[in-house]
Design an enzyme around this catalytic site. Structure first.
Site, short mmCIF file in Angstrom:
data_model
loop_
_atom_site.label_atom_id
_atom_site.label_comp_id
_atom_site.label_asym_id
_atom_site.label_seq_id
_atom_site.Cartn_x
_atom_site.Cartn_y
_atom_site.Cartn_z
CD GLU A 72 58.45 82.03 66.10
OE1 GLU A 72 59.04 81.40 65.20
OE2 GLU A 72 57.35 81.68 66.55
CD GLU A 96 54.60 78.43 62.15
OE1 GLU A 96 54.46 77.34 61.59
OE2 GLU A 96 55.69 78.84 62.58
O1 G3I Z 1 63.42 66.65 71.70
C1 G3I Z 1 63.97 65.84 70.66
C2 G3I Z 1 65.02 64.94 71.18
O2 G3I Z 1 64.46 64.05 72.12
C3 G3I Z 1 65.68 64.20 70.03
O3 G3I Z 1 66.73 63.42 70.49
C4 G3I Z 1 66.18 65.18 68.97
C5 G3I Z 1 66.77 64.46 67.76
O4 G3I Z 1 66.77 65.29 66.65
O5 G3I Z 1 65.14 65.97 68.56
C6 G3I Z 1 64.54 66.73 69.58
O6 G3I Z 1 63.49 67.48 69.04
C7 G3I Z 1 63.85 68.64 68.32
C8 G3I Z 1 63.10 69.82 68.93
O7 G3I Z 1 63.32 70.99 68.18
C9 G3I Z 1 63.49 70.05 70.38
O8 G3I Z 1 64.84 70.37 70.46
C10 G3I Z 1 63.47 68.46 66.87
O9 G3I Z 1 64.28 67.49 66.27
C11 G3I Z 1 63.62 69.76 66.13
O10 G3I Z 1 63.06 69.64 64.83
C12 G3I Z 1 62.87 70.88 66.86
O11 G3I Z 1 63.04 72.06 66.13
C13 G3I Z 1 62.27 73.18 66.57
C14 G3I Z 1 61.24 73.55 65.51
O12 G3I Z 1 60.53 74.70 65.93
C15 G3I Z 1 60.25 72.42 65.27
O13 G3I Z 1 59.36 72.81 64.28
C16 G3I Z 1 63.21 74.34 66.79
O14 G3I Z 1 64.08 74.04 67.88
C17 G3I Z 1 62.43 75.62 67.07
O15 G3I Z 1 63.30 76.72 67.03
C18 G3I Z 1 61.37 75.82 66.00
O16 G3I Z 1 60.62 76.97 66.35
C19 G3I Z 1 59.61 77.35 65.41
C20 G3I Z 1 58.53 78.08 66.19
O17 G3I Z 1 58.05 77.28 67.25
C21 G3I Z 1 57.38 78.48 65.28
N1 G3I Z 1 57.85 79.25 64.14
C22 G3I Z 1 58.93 78.65 63.40
C23 G3I Z 1 60.10 78.31 64.31
C24 G3I Z 1 61.27 77.82 63.54
O18 G3I Z 1 60.97 76.60 62.90
#
Ligand code: G3I
Length: 407
Positions: free
Chosen positions: A261, A153
Site C-alpha cells: 500500500e 492489520e
Molecule cells: O462508500 C461511502 C459512501 O457511500 C459515502 O457517501 C462516503 C461519504 O464519506 O463514504 C464512502 O466510504 C468511504 C470509503 O473509503 C469508500 O470510498 C469512507 O468514508 C472512507 O473512510 C473510506 O476510506 C478508506 C479507508 O481505507 C477506510 O479505512 C480509503 O479509501 C482506503 O484507501 C483505506 O485503505 C486502507 C487499507 O484498506 C488498509 N490499510 C490502511 C489504508 C489506508 O487507511
C-alpha cells in the site's frame, strides 16, 4: 528481413543511438522484465471506463491491481449472507482485459467490516461467519487473485506482540487468525498466495519482529501462510537498508514479501528509489503496489505528494517514474533470476523453503515430530469446531502447509 542492414546489425537493439536504448519505456515493461508485480490500488469507478486517461495510464504502467475498498467485508457481504461481487468483478474485468494480475484485499480486518461486527456475538457465530465469508468470496474470486490479504492489520502496535483486540479476536479467540488462513487455503486451494498484511512494520522493529515470530509459529504448526504484506504508508526519509533487512529476514523463513500500500508523504525521488532498491535487493520481494494512482485520489489527500501521478487528469511525475524504471532496468541479474524462480513456487509450500532453524536444531535434526501439530485431512483427526481436523503428528517434516487442502 531488411536486406539493407548487415545481418550483425539486426541482432542489436533498435534505436541504438538513444541514451535509453536498453531502458524499458514503462514501469510495467521494466517490472515485467524482472519478475516483479508492479501494482496500484484502484476502484471500479476509476477503471470502469477503459478509455479514460486514468484507465489508460493504469494499464500502461502497472501489471497488477487491487481494489482499494470494494473487496472488503462490508462491500462484499452486507448484510451478512448477502454477497456482492460487483466492484471486484468490474476491477477484474479491467485487469483481465489488460492482462494484469490482481491482489485480494481483504478477508479479515477490524475496519470496513460493519456488517460482520454487527452479527458476530460469540465464537460459534464468529467462526461460521468467517468461514462462510471466505468460502463465498474466496470461491468466487479464487482463479482471479494472485495474492490474498487474508489478514489485515491484526498485529498489536509496538513490541507487545500478540493480536489486536478487534471483534474477530474478542469473540472467537486468538485462533481466529489461524482459522482464517486454514479456511482460505481450503476455499482457494493452491490458486493464490495467502498473506498477513500490516502497517508500521516495514523496517526492522518490534512490531515486525512480532509478525516474524507469529509467521514462524504458523509455519511450524502447518498453518498455511505464503507471504507477508508491508503496507509502506511512509514519509520522506526512506531507510533502504532497514527495509531491505526486514524483507530479507522474512525471506529466510521461505516467505514472499509484498509492499502492498505504498505512499510516501512529501516524497522525493530518492525516497522512491530507496524503497524500490530495498525490494530489488531481495529475491523474495515480489510485489510493489502503490496505494492509488494519483495524489488527487489518495486517501491521504490531494496535497500529499505521495504517489506517482498528480491531479485528476492524471499527470505523471516523470522524475519519480523515470527513476523507478531506471532502478528496475539496472536490477542485479542474479537476484532477478532468483526472483523469477521463487515466484514459480506453488502456494502452500513455504515450509519447504523455510530456513533450517525453523524446523531443525543444529545437532539433532528435525524438531520433535509429535510436538508440531499439523491440521491434516488424515483419518486420525475428527473435525473440530473450527472446521479443521484435530492436530495430528506431521506425516513428514515437509508436509507442513500441504496437509490443508480444499475439502
Ligand atoms: O462508500 C461511502 C459512501 O457511500 C459515502 O457517501 C462516503 C461519504 O464519506 O463514504 C464512502 O466510504 C468511504 C470509503 O473509503 C469508500 O470510498 C469512507 O468514508 C472512507 O473512510 C473510506 O476510506 C478508506 C479507508 O481505507 C477506510 O479505512 C480509503 O479509501 C482506503 O484507501 C483505506 O485503505 C486502507 C487499507 O484498506 C488498509 N490499510 C490502511 C489504508 C489506508 O487507511
Amino acid at each position: 528481413m531488411n536486406r539493407h542492414l548487415h545481418p550483425a546489425l539486426l541482432a542489436l537493439p533498435l534505436f541504438v543511438s538513444s541514451p535509453w536504448a536498453q531502458t524499458p519505456a514503462t514501469l510495467r515493461d521494466a517490472a515485467d522484465a524482472i519478475g516483479l508485480n508492479f501494482g496500484l490500488a484502484t476502484n471500479s469507478f476509476q477503471v470502469g471506463n477503459a478509455s479514460s486517461a486514468y484507465a489508460v495510464a493504469a494499464a500502461a504502467q502497472f501489471n497488477l491491481a487491487v481494489c482499494e475498498n470494494e473487496m472488503k467485508f462490508e462491500s462484499t457481504e452486507n448484510p451478512i449472507g448477502k454477497f456482492n461481487y460487483s466492484g471486484g468483478d468490474a476491477v477484474y474485468k479491467f485487469v483481465s482485459a489488460n492482462k494484469m494480475k490482481m491482489r485480494g484485499h481483504n478477508f479479515v480486518w477490524g475496519g470496513q467490516s460493519s456488517s460482520a461486527q454487527a452479527a458476530v456475538h460469540d465464537r460459534a457465530t464468529g467462526l461460521r461467519i468467517l468461514k462462510t465469508h471466505i468460502d463465498s468470496v474466496g470461491g468466487h474470486f479464487k482463479t482471479k487473485i494472485l495474492e490474498w490479504d487474508v489478514l489485515n492489520e491484526i498485529t498489536n502496535d509496538g513490541g507487545s506482540g500478540g493480536l489486536k483486540n478487534i471483534f474477530w479476536k474478542t469473540n472467537i479467540g486468538d485462533d481466529y487468525a489461524d482459522s482464517a488462513l486454514v479456511f482460505s487455503r481450503r476455499a482457494i486451494g493452491t490458486n493464490g498466495y495467502l498473506y498477513s498484511n500490516d502497517y508500521s512494520a516495514d523496517g526492522v522493529n518490534a512490531k515486525s519482529t512480532s509478525i516474524l515470530n507469529m509467521a514462524t509459529k504458523w509455519i511450524q504448526k502447518g498453518v498455511p501462510i505464503d507471504g507477508i504484506g508491508f503496507q509502506c504508508h511512509l514519509s520522506t526519509g526512506i531507510n533502504k537498508a532497514d527495509i531491505s533487512a526486514n524483507i530479507k529476514r522474512f525471506g529466510d523463513l521461505g516467505l514472499r514479501v509484498s509492499l502492498t500500500e505504498i505512499d510516501i508523504k512529501q516524497a522525493k525521488t530518492a525516497d522512491w528509489t530507496a524503497l524500490m532498491g530495498a525490494c530489488l535487493e531481495n529475491y523474495n520481494c515480489v510485489s510493489f503496489v502503490t496505494w492509488g494512482l494519483t495524489d488527487a485520489s489518495s486517501w491521504i489527500g490531494s496535497t500529499c505528494g505521495c504517489l506517482l501521478y498528480n491531479g485528476s487528469t492524471p499527470a505523471p511525475k516523470t522524475d519519480f517514474i523515470n527513476a523507478l524504471i531506471d532502478a528496475m532496468a539496472h536490477a542485479d541479474p542474479t537476484i532477478t533470476a532468483k526472483r523469477k524462480a521463487f515466484i514459480q513456487r506453488t502456494p502452500g509450500t513455504t515450509a519447504l523453503y523455510a530456513r533450517n532453524a525453523v524446523f531443525r536444531t543444529p545437532s539433532s535434526g528435525w524438531l520433535g515430530a509429535a510436538a508440531v501439530p499439523l491440521y491434516s485431512n488424515g483419518a486420525k483427526g475428527a473435525v473440530d469446531i473450527l472446521g479443521r481436523n484435530q492436530p495430528v503428528a506431521p506425516r513428514s517434516p515437509w508436509a507442513a502447509g500441504l496437509g490443508i487442502l480444499p475439502q
